[in-house]
Design an enzyme around this catalytic site. Structure first.
Site, PDB file in Angstrom:
ATOM      1  N   CYS A   1      -2.288  -6.500   6.146  1.00  0.00           N
ATOM      2  CA  CYS A   1      -2.349  -6.232   4.719  1.00  0.00           C
ATOM      3  C   CYS A   1      -0.932  -5.820   4.363  1.00  0.00           C
ATOM      4  O   CYS A   1      -0.509  -4.714   4.690  1.00  0.00           O
ATOM      5  CB  CYS A   1      -3.333  -5.123   4.367  1.00  0.00           C
ATOM      6  SG  CYS A   1      -3.237  -4.727   2.603  1.00  0.00           S
TER       7      CYS A   1
ATOM      8  N   CYS B   1      -0.951  -2.679   1.779  1.00  0.00           N
ATOM      9  CA  CYS B   1      -1.359  -1.327   2.187  1.00  0.00           C
ATOM     10  C   CYS B   1      -2.041  -1.369   3.560  1.00  0.00           C
ATOM     11  O   CYS B   1      -1.362  -1.484   4.573  1.00  0.00           O
ATOM     12  CB  CYS B   1      -2.236  -0.669   1.130  1.00  0.00           C
ATOM     13  SG  CYS B   1      -3.539  -1.716   0.460  1.00  0.00           S
ATOM     14  N   SER B   2      -3.352  -1.294   3.592  1.00  0.00           N
ATOM     15  CA  SER B   2      -4.016  -1.183   4.894  1.00  0.00           C
ATOM     16  C   SER B   2      -5.418  -1.789   4.875  1.00  0.00           C
ATOM     17  O   SER B   2      -6.270  -1.373   5.636  1.00  0.00           O
ATOM     18  CB  SER B   2      -4.110   0.289   5.281  1.00  0.00           C
ATOM     19  OG  SER B   2      -4.827   0.992   4.276  1.00  0.00           O
ATOM     20  N   CYS B   3      -5.675  -2.772   3.993  1.00  0.00           N
ATOM     21  CA  CYS B   3      -7.017  -3.360   3.880  1.00  0.00           C
ATOM     22  C   CYS B   3      -7.459  -3.908   5.242  1.00  0.00           C
ATOM     23  O   CYS B   3      -6.697  -4.583   5.929  1.00  0.00           O
ATOM     24  CB  CYS B   3      -7.021  -4.454   2.832  1.00  0.00           C
ATOM     25  SG  CYS B   3      -6.610  -3.807   1.199  1.00  0.00           S
TER      26      CYS B   3
HETATM   27 FE    FE Z   1      -4.511  -3.099   1.727  1.00  0.00          FE
END
Ligand code: FE
Length: 197
Positions: free
Chosen positions: A92, A95-97
């Protein structure tokens, strides 16, 4: 950080915005019930059941839900099958999906800026850092998760596992192999299961 989180939790509890018991339930779920072993079961099922593999290809959400996994951060799943020609990796960049229902919470490196920026520029270099050497002629595809779509990489079934049960196969499936930065474990290192030539 610990103290700040505790202070915040106390404040929210006092104001009646959260119920500590509900919070404990969420934490327990991610510590004991939701994690990469769920994804490993999905992969192992795909390895033993061609119909399930097809289902996963065409409607990953329904196939994954049939094993009991679904919910937040896994609403729109796409399964990516590793092949001899193509190696998939997931990031991602924003961000951090991450697909929580099948992989749990993301590892720290997945959220780090170096991984997020470098995997799209230098996927082979990132793979080398993870100890994965791929043939030169293999194509690498990097998939950028979004706020909605989440990916589950389906690694290739290791050779020498004919006759292994689904449960035995699931043990070979690592978290990293389902993100695309790793490969399944070597079946010959499991001496309690017979390895076929
Ligand atoms: Fe994300």
């Amino acid at each position: 950080m610990d103290v700040r989180v505790r202070a915040l939790e106390t404040l929210l509890t006092e104001k009646g915005y959260i119920d500590p018991a509900a919070l404990d339930e969420v934490i327990d779920a991610y510590q004991t019930r939701i994690g990469p072993r769920n994804g490993a079961r999905v992969v192992a099922r795909a390895w033993v059941d061609p119909d399930f593999a097809t289902w996963l290809r065409t409607d990953a959400n329904a196939a994954i839900a049939s094993l009991g996994y679904g919910g937040r951060q896994g609403e729109h799943m796409v399964a990516l099958e590793q092949t001899d020609d193509t190696h998939h990796m997931v990031v991602c960049t924003l961000c951090s999906c991450y697909p929580w229902p099948v992989l749990g919470l993301p590892p720290t490196w997945y959220k780090s800026a170096p991984y997020r920026s470098r995997v799209v520029r230098d996927p082979h270099g990132v793979l080398a850092d993870f100890g994965v050497a791929l043939p030169d002629d293999i194509g690498v595809r990097v998939w950028d998760s979004t706020a909605e779509i989440r990916y589950l990489v389906i690694p290739q079934r290791p050779a020498g596992t004919d006759g292994w049960s689904e449960e035995q196969l699931a043990r070979l499936v690592t978290r990293d192999s389902m993100i695309g930065v790793g490969l399944p474990l070597d079946p010959s290192t499991f001496d309690d299961v017979e390895v076929t030539a």
